[in-house]
Write a protein that holds these residues in place. Sequence first.
Motif, PDB file in Angstrom:
ATOM      1  N   ASP A   1       9.550  96.435  68.298  1.00  0.00           N
ATOM      2  CA  ASP A   1       8.857  97.603  68.714  1.00  0.00           C
ATOM      3  C   ASP A   1       9.351  97.810  70.221  1.00  0.00           C
ATOM      4  O   ASP A   1       9.748  99.002  70.406  1.00  0.00           O
ATOM      5  N   ARG A   2       9.503  96.739  70.898  1.00  0.00           N
ATOM      6  CA  ARG A   2      10.118  96.943  72.408  1.00  0.00           C
ATOM      7  C   ARG A   2      11.433  97.379  72.525  1.00  0.00           C
ATOM      8  O   ARG A   2      11.877  98.345  73.103  1.00  0.00           O
TER       9      ARG A   2
ATOM     10  N   ILE B   1      15.257  85.051  65.547  1.00  0.00           N
ATOM     11  CA  ILE B   1      13.994  85.550  65.156  1.00  0.00           C
ATOM     12  C   ILE B   1      13.582  86.471  65.716  1.00  0.00           C
ATOM     13  O   ILE B   1      13.561  86.459  67.262  1.00  0.00           O
ATOM     14  N   TYR B   2      13.346  87.920  65.366  1.00  0.00           N
ATOM     15  CA  TYR B   2      12.805  88.964  66.129  1.00  0.00           C
ATOM     16  C   TYR B   2      11.295  89.246  65.469  1.00  0.00           C
ATOM     17  O   TYR B   2      11.112  89.290  64.316  1.00  0.00           O
TER      18      TYR B   2
ATOM     19  N   ARG C   1       3.131  88.843  67.497  1.00  0.00           N
ATOM     20  CA  ARG C   1       4.135  87.720  67.679  1.00  0.00           C
ATOM     21  C   ARG C   1       4.602  87.092  66.304  1.00  0.00           C
ATOM     22  O   ARG C   1       5.294  85.939  66.334  1.00  0.00           O
ATOM     23  N   GLN C   2       4.021  87.846  65.216  1.00  0.00           N
ATOM     24  CA  GLN C   2       4.645  87.322  63.737  1.00  0.00           C
ATOM     25  C   GLN C   2       6.087  87.671  63.541  1.00  0.00           C
ATOM     26  O   GLN C   2       6.417  88.780  64.003  1.00  0.00           O
TER      27      GLN C   2
ATOM     28  N   HIS D   1       1.264  96.939  62.045  1.00  0.00           N
ATOM     29  CA  HIS D   1       1.694  95.631  62.117  1.00  0.00           C
ATOM     30  C   HIS D   1       2.061  94.940  63.463  1.00  0.00           C
ATOM     31  O   HIS D   1       1.831  93.966  63.905  1.00  0.00           O
ATOM     32  N   ALA D   2       2.705  95.834  64.249  1.00  0.00           N
ATOM     33  CA  ALA D   2       3.207  95.414  65.436  1.00  0.00           C
ATOM     34  C   ALA D   2       1.874  95.394  66.629  1.00  0.00           C
ATOM     35  O   ALA D   2       1.892  94.579  67.290  1.00  0.00           O
ATOM     36  N   ARG D   3       1.043  96.246  66.122  1.00  0.00           N
ATOM     37  CA  ARG D   3      -0.287  95.974  67.042  1.00  0.00           C
ATOM     38  C   ARG D   3      -1.118  94.944  66.659  1.00  0.00           C
ATOM     39  O   ARG D   3      -1.719  94.256  67.467  1.00  0.00           O
TER      40      ARG D   3
END
Length: 122
Positions: A41-42, A34-35, A24-25, A18-20
């Motif tokens: 991930d970062r 909001i994260y 930006r979601q 999902h991170a890939r």
Amino acid sequence: RRLSRRPPVTLLDVFLQHARSRPRQPLLLFQDEIYTFEDVDRLSNRAAWALSGRLGLRSGRTVAVFLPNQPAYLWTWLALAKLGCPMACLNCNVRGRALRHALEAADATVVLASPGERGQRG
């Protein structure tokens, strides 16, 4: 079906996918913050780097986590998963004998706690 795969698909695998695919979601709303997937991930990469560098954590070492319900709990969990460290989740409301028992049962080599969770000796 995913668990029947060898090796099984883990929650970390799903998160990274999902991170890939949607960096930006929004992933987490905490109070007015909001994260995004990218943020988490970062932050988990930074936490993994710090835990590995400062504490020498390596794959297989169990870590007891004694944190309140806050966003850092999420990226701490992800950081430990990225390092291959099993996480023993400790209820931050438990004290005394119950906490001692949980720590002994976890057989952890490291305990991560927020500064407000320091015990008082006496």
